[in-house]
Motif scaffolding. Structure first.
Motif, mmCIF file in Angstrom:
data_model
loop_
_atom_site.group_PDB
_atom_site.id
_atom_site.type_symbol
_atom_site.label_atom_id
_atom_site.label_comp_id
_atom_site.label_asym_id
_atom_site.label_seq_id
_atom_site.Cartn_x
_atom_site.Cartn_y
_atom_site.Cartn_z
ATOM 1 N N THR A 75 0.848 -1.182 0.000
ATOM 2 C CA THR A 75 0.000 0.000 0.000
ATOM 3 C C THR A 75 0.886 1.234 0.000
ATOM 4 O O THR A 75 2.117 1.134 0.028
ATOM 5 N N THR A 76 0.261 2.404 -0.041
ATOM 6 C CA THR A 76 0.982 3.661 0.094
ATOM 7 C C THR A 76 0.478 4.373 1.341
ATOM 8 O O THR A 76 -0.683 4.203 1.739
ATOM 9 N N PRO A 77 1.318 5.184 1.986
ATOM 10 C CA PRO A 77 0.893 5.866 3.215
ATOM 11 C C PRO A 77 -0.372 6.691 3.028
ATOM 12 O O PRO A 77 -0.568 7.338 1.995
ATOM 13 N N HIS A 78 -1.226 6.610 4.030
ATOM 14 C CA HIS A 78 -2.488 7.374 4.084
ATOM 15 C C HIS A 78 -3.423 7.017 2.926
ATOM 16 O O HIS A 78 -4.177 7.867 2.457
ATOM 17 N N ASN A 79 -3.377 5.765 2.526
ATOM 18 C CA ASN A 79 -4.211 5.295 1.432
ATOM 19 C C ASN A 79 -5.580 4.849 1.966
ATOM 20 O O ASN A 79 -5.950 3.687 1.910
ATOM 21 N N TRP A 80 -6.310 5.815 2.531
ATOM 22 C CA TRP A 80 -7.643 5.511 3.078
ATOM 23 C C TRP A 80 -8.473 6.793 3.055
ATOM 24 O O TRP A 80 -7.930 7.893 2.906
ATOM 25 N N TYR A 109 5.327 3.525 7.517
ATOM 26 C CA TYR A 109 3.931 3.857 7.803
ATOM 27 C C TYR A 109 3.239 2.811 8.687
ATOM 28 O O TYR A 109 2.495 3.165 9.605
ATOM 29 N N LEU A 110 3.519 1.522 8.438
ATOM 30 C CA LEU A 110 2.704 0.472 9.051
ATOM 31 C C LEU A 110 3.466 -0.535 9.918
ATOM 32 O O LEU A 110 2.843 -1.436 10.495
ATOM 33 N N ALA A 111 4.769 -0.428 10.023
ATOM 34 C CA ALA A 111 5.530 -1.470 10.716
ATOM 35 C C ALA A 111 5.130 -1.633 12.181
ATOM 36 O O ALA A 111 4.781 -0.661 12.863
ATOM 37 N N ARG A 112 5.219 -2.862 12.657
ATOM 38 C CA ARG A 112 4.976 -3.134 14.072
ATOM 39 C C ARG A 112 6.032 -2.460 14.950
ATOM 40 O O ARG A 112 5.773 -2.171 16.120
ATOM 41 N N ASP A 113 7.208 -2.208 14.384
ATOM 42 C CA ASP A 113 8.303 -1.585 15.157
ATOM 43 C C ASP A 113 7.871 -0.278 15.818
ATOM 44 O O ASP A 113 8.325 0.040 16.923
ATOM 45 N N HIS A 114 7.012 0.494 15.149
ATOM 46 C CA HIS A 114 6.646 1.817 15.660
ATOM 47 C C HIS A 114 6.011 1.728 17.045
ATOM 48 O O HIS A 114 6.277 2.567 17.916
ATOM 49 N N GLY A 115 5.181 0.731 17.261
ATOM 50 C CA GLY A 115 4.545 0.566 18.560
ATOM 51 C C GLY A 115 5.459 -0.049 19.588
ATOM 52 O O GLY A 115 5.085 -0.158 20.767
ATOM 53 N N ARG A 116 6.651 -0.459 19.173
ATOM 54 C CA ARG A 116 7.569 -1.150 20.068
ATOM 55 C C ARG A 116 8.760 -0.291 20.489
ATOM 56 O O ARG A 116 9.661 -0.772 21.184
ATOM 57 N N LEU A 117 8.769 0.971 20.033
ATOM 58 C CA LEU A 117 9.824 1.866 20.480
ATOM 59 C C LEU A 117 9.668 2.085 21.982
ATOM 60 O O LEU A 117 8.559 2.177 22.505
ATOM 61 N N PRO A 118 10.777 2.180 22.717
ATOM 62 C CA PRO A 118 10.691 2.333 24.179
ATOM 63 C C PRO A 118 9.885 3.550 24.615
ATOM 64 O O PRO A 118 9.869 4.586 23.939
ATOM 65 N N ILE A 119 9.225 3.410 25.757
ATOM 66 C CA ILE A 119 8.451 4.511 26.322
ATOM 67 C C ILE A 119 9.388 5.639 26.741
ATOM 68 O O ILE A 119 10.471 5.409 27.287
ATOM 69 N N GLN A 120 8.939 6.849 26.503
ATOM 70 C CA GLN A 120 9.729 8.048 26.773
ATOM 71 C C GLN A 120 9.267 8.651 28.102
ATOM 72 O O GLN A 120 8.230 9.303 28.173
#
Length: 577
Positions: free
Chosen positions: A310-315, A435-446
């Protein structure tokens, strides 16, 4: 045992759940990895948010091929996270603060390092051989060995792995290191219930989020999937390995165990577009699951065949409204229950997907607007760590070297191999991952503005900390009255003040086709509320009279609510008797 509410009003319906990903929450010992003592040290913070329960992602012993969703021992803890004693202290700490705690029940598969699988693969006549799903090879016209069918795994490639020792393939819907358990085997199921469920319920767990719960029963024929992508040997097959014919039997058995403890469940039910099938899972009368995570909302904007295609913001906003409506209308005239969520450990950050992270101001406003949406939807609300401070996706400047997740890397490497490192293809793949990777939600809490956002004293956290930690962190937002964090706290208080409207009320969309504004009504017997959300970064005209709103000041707004126009990403909530 914790308070279970009543039969008609179980505690989990009006509860707000807070999901914790242990590796990324708080490192207590400076090894760069979050741990259970770190979570315990933040229980007062969690309680202060206004949440009622925590869901902790897998903390079991594991080789960590898929971040703990590959379990080698259900009855022990991954040593970098802590010990069994630490887990018992966490459970007790939650209960002492009046909070519940649920675990992550991962029983579709184990790690290939689990003792059960080591026995299963040791020989064809081992007593545990049938505890996993083994099949002989097939052969093509040239006599070349082939897997038993053409199913594509959730992380790309075939779902079958050849075992040289016993000369057969075993099934793995995820990584090769995550072999699927054979739920057809009665002894296997009994062992699962004892080791993965009763062990933790005996220690005070209040229930489970049930991972990939609809995958236990597969299509018994194991037939080939239809060819959607002619360029690939492996095809989308979720309709063949989800929602199989024996799901009711298995869930009935599980509920015999759960009911002994008064434990609740929320099941993960991907690839289930049929609302009638979802209703079977979550109908109170059926006694299968208390509620489920439907993927309608978080799937918005993803590729049809593969999510990264997909492409980012494709909704469009009408698509998002339709998806939310499907989860909300599940309650209409039924005895079912539903959930409200936009983030978890498998999703990118909702502000980056559905709001805007282009500037600090837009991030702040859209984060608050999304909190207004979620806090006013019916069902049980789940928020994910970092969502409450407005964390966003990793910077666009990061390269694939900064992405750790097996899903992200497998997709990128698959595209590289498929196209012989075509630059345009790899650029598109990276943009989709950004845009969609699971990694984004797994970055350490700040947590604060010190090095690595106060997550760890180590110079090498297991996952790179977001570059914006000095601007977005718990300490700073706690002190700022106008922060996303304090707005979230206010919204959770509002939800608890009006549970009959926001938790239990009927959801009535008012402008389904509007591509800029999202307006809906929440109605109960005594009163109603109208929620108005501007999903754009521009001012929008708004005529409240057409929605039954007089010129009264809104009860809540992320601006002052006085403008005749709606400001960028403004949200307003009007409550009427």
């Amino acid at each position: 045992m914790a308070d279970l509410g009543t039969k008609d009003h179980p505690w989990w319906k009006e509860a707000v759940f807070y999901q914790i990903y242990p590796a990324s929450y708080k490192d207590s010992n400076g090894d760069g990895v979050g741990d259970i003592p770190g979570i315990i040290s933040k229980l007062d913070y969690i309680k202060g948010l206004g949440v009622d329960a925590i869901w902790i992602c897998p903390m079991y012993d594991s080789p960590q091929v898929d971040m703990g969703y590959d379990i080698s021992n259900y009855e022990d803890v991954y040593p970098p996270y802590g010990t069994l004693t630490d887990m018992e202290a966490l459970i007790q700490g939650c209960h002492e603060r009046g909070m519940k705690i649920i675990g992550d029940l991962v029983i579709n598969h184990t790690s290939d390092q689990h003792a059960w699988f080591k026995e299963s693969r040791s020989s064809k006549d081992n007593p545990k051989r049938d505890w996993y799903i083994w099949r002989p090879a097939s052969y093509d016209v040239n006599g070349t060995r082939r897997p038993p069918n053409n199913w594509r795994g959730n992380f790309n490639g075939s779902v079958w792995e050849w075992d040289e020792g016993t000369q057969e393939y075993y099934l793995h819907l995820f990584c090769p290191e995550q072999p699927d358990l054979n739920w057809e085997n009665t002894e296997t199921r009994k062992a699962i219930y004892k080791s993965a469920m009763e062990f933790w319920l005996d220690r005070g767990m209040d229930g489970f989020r049930v991972d990939t719960v609809n995958m236990y029963s597969k299509d018994p024929s194991y037939r080939d999937a239809e060819i959607i992508d002619a360029s690939s040997d492996w095809q989308l097959a979720a309709h063949l390995y989800c929602n199989g014919p024996k799901m009711k039997q298995y869930l009935d058995e599980m509920n015999v165990v759960l009911e002994k403890y008064g434990a609740m469940t929320v099941g993960e039910t991907p690839c289930t577009p049929d609302m009638a099938r979802v209703l079977q899972y979550v109908s109170a009368r059926e006694k299968q699951l208390n509620m489920a995570f439907q993927f309608d909302v978080v799937d918005v904007g993803m590729g049809k065949d593969q999510k990264f295609d997909t492409t980012p913001h494709n909704w469009t906003l009408p698509q998002l409204k339709e998806a939310i409506g499907r989860t909300q209308h599940l309650l209409d005239g039924t005895d079912a229950w539903t959930t409200a969520f936009m983030e978890n450990h498998d999703q990118a950050r909702s502000i980056s997907r559905f709001g805007s992270d282009k500037t600090p101001e837009l991030r702040n406003k859209s984060g608050k607007m999304l909190s207004m949406l979620l806090a006013t939807l019916s069902g049980t609300l789940f928020i994910y760590q970092g969502q409450e401070i407005g964390m966003v996706n990793a910077p666009k400047s990061w390269t694939m070297d900064d992405y750790n997740d097996v899903d992200s890397n497998n997709y990128y490497n698959y595209q590289a191999k498929k196209t012989n490192n075509d630059p345009a293809t790899l650029k598109r793949a990276l943009e989709a991952i950004q845009y969609l990777a699971r990694d984004h939600g797994r970055l350490p809490i700040q947590w604060d503005s010190t090095a690595n956002g106060g997550f760890t004293t180590s110079s090498k956290p297991w996952q790179r900390v977001h570059d914006n930690y000095a601007d977005i962190n718990v300490e700073k937002e706690t002190a700022e009255p106008d922060s996303v964090l304090n707005f979230w706290k206010n919204m959770l208080r509002l939800r608890k003040k009006y549970p009959s409207t926001f938790v239990h009320g009927s959801y009535q969309p008012l402008n389904l086709e509007d591509e800029k504004l999202y307006v809906y009504k929440k109605v109960n017997a005594a009163d109603s509320a109208v929620v108005v959300l501007n999903f754009t970064d521009e001012y929008q005209e708004f005529d409240g009279y057409q929605y039954g709103i007089s010129q009264q000041k809104p009860l809540v707004s992320n601006y002052d609510g006085q403008e005749t126009k709606l400001c960028p990403f403004e949200g307003r909530i009007y409550v009427m008797n």
